[in-house]
Design an enzyme around this catalytic site. Structure first.
Site, PDB file in Angstrom:
ATOM      1  N   SER A 103       7.438   3.749  16.795  1.00 56.17           N
ATOM      2  CA  SER A 103       7.259   4.395  15.774  1.00 56.17           C
ATOM      3  C   SER A 103       8.234   5.266  15.020  1.00 56.17           C
ATOM      4  CB  SER A 103       5.951   5.364  16.366  1.00 56.17           C
ATOM      5  OG  SER A 103       5.307   5.979  15.176  1.00 56.17           O
ATOM      6  N   ASP A 153      -3.314  -1.362  13.659  1.00 57.29           N
ATOM      7  CA  ASP A 153      -2.463  -0.191  13.783  1.00 57.29           C
ATOM      8  C   ASP A 153      -3.091   0.638  12.387  1.00 57.29           C
ATOM      9  OD1 ASP A 153      -0.609   1.844  13.350  1.00 57.29           O
ATOM     10  OD2 ASP A 153       0.897   0.493  14.142  1.00 57.29           O
ATOM     11  N   HIS A 184      -1.843   1.298  17.291  1.00 55.86           N
ATOM     12  CA  HIS A 184      -0.465   1.914  17.097  1.00 55.86           C
ATOM     13  C   HIS A 184       0.292   1.987  18.465  1.00 55.86           C
ATOM     14  CE1 HIS A 184       2.727   3.656  14.835  1.00 55.86           C
ATOM     15  NE2 HIS A 184       2.775   4.793  15.239  1.00 55.86           N
TER      16      HIS A 184
HETATM   17  C1  MLT Z   1       6.771   8.198  10.901  1.00 57.53           C
HETATM   18  O1  MLT Z   1       6.397   9.328  10.315  1.00 57.53           O
HETATM   19  O2  MLT Z   1       7.928   7.867  11.257  1.00 57.53           O
HETATM   20  C2  MLT Z   1       5.615   7.256  11.017  1.00 57.53           C
HETATM   21  O3  MLT Z   1       4.363   7.489  10.349  1.00 57.53           O
HETATM   22  C3  MLT Z   1       5.275   6.774  12.465  1.00 57.53           C
HETATM   23  C4  MLT Z   1       4.820   8.263  13.052  1.00 57.53           C
HETATM   24  O4  MLT Z   1       3.832   8.663  13.146  1.00 57.53           O
HETATM   25  O5  MLT Z   1       5.824   8.969  13.692  1.00 57.53           O
END
Ligand code: MLT
Length: 202
Positions: A103, A153, A184
């Site tokens: 992520s 996701d 996700h």
């Molecule tokens: C981010 O902010 O890098 C992406 O949205 C993934 C997350 O939720 O961290």
């Protein structure tokens, strides 16, 4: 020695991979260690904690809202992470690591690769999305990259993950992109694919 990030370092066995673990939002440097241990035998592990705090949740760069990234901060933070990797390699005597990012950690890994091509030997990007499209051509010739996306996701769409794959492919990376039946969060299928891909690197 202060390497610039709070981190975990675990020295592994000779011949085993060196992994740079990059956690998701709200995680920390311990998060991905069980996964890394599960998918490798005796890997050396370098695992920093993201320095940005979003309501107390560690991340690797700032965002204004979900999917709305602070691109100036992204660039600074990716360069900071690249400097950390260089300092850790020198301090611990390590080869260029293969990133395993989830992520937000996958997103910073992709940006770091696109800004500092030599820092990583490869990357497994779990639930990554395009954050920064390079303005200048980047040479990632032959760099092994695994992208694992979830077909349900809510944060990363198929369009996004395909876009990221295209950017990295255009830079010459050796991309394997799989979409698994998942949201996700990671599933057993992700774990199995990651394990197989890492085994194929050595
Ligand atoms: C981010 O902010 O890098 C992406 O949205 C993934 C997350 O939720 O961290």
């Amino acid at each position: 020695k202060d390497l610039g990030f709070v981190h975990r370092f675990e020295r592994g066995e000779n011949g085993a991979p060196t992994l740079l673990l990059l956690h998701g939002t709200g995680g920390d440097e311990t998060d991905l260690i069980p996964l890394a241990r599960h998918v490798t035998d005796g890997a050396t592990i370098l695992s920093p904690r993201g320095k940005v705090s979003e309501n107390g949740m560690p991340r690797f760069f700032r965002r204004f809202a979900e999917g709305q990234f602070d691109l100036e901060d992204v660039a600074v933070r990716a360069d900071e992470l690249a400097d950390f990797v260089a300092a850790a390699r020198e301090s611990y005597g390590l080869p260029a690591p293969v990133a395993v990012g989830f992520s937000n950690g996958a997103n910073i890994a992709a940006v770091t690769m696109l800004r500092r091509a030599g820092v990583l030997a490869g990357a497994a990007l779990l639930r990554a999305q395009p954050v920064l499209v390079p303005k200048e051509p980047v040479d990632l010739a032959g760099m092994p990259v695994l992208i694992l996306s979830g077909d349900r996701d809510p944060i990363v769409s198929d369009y996004d993950s395909a876009g990221l794959a295209a950017v990295l492919e255009a830079a010459g990376a050796d991309i394997r992109h799989e979409t698994v039946s998942a949201g996700h969060s990671l599933t057993q299928t992700d774990v199995d694919l990651l394990k197989g891909w890492l085994a194929g690197l050595s």
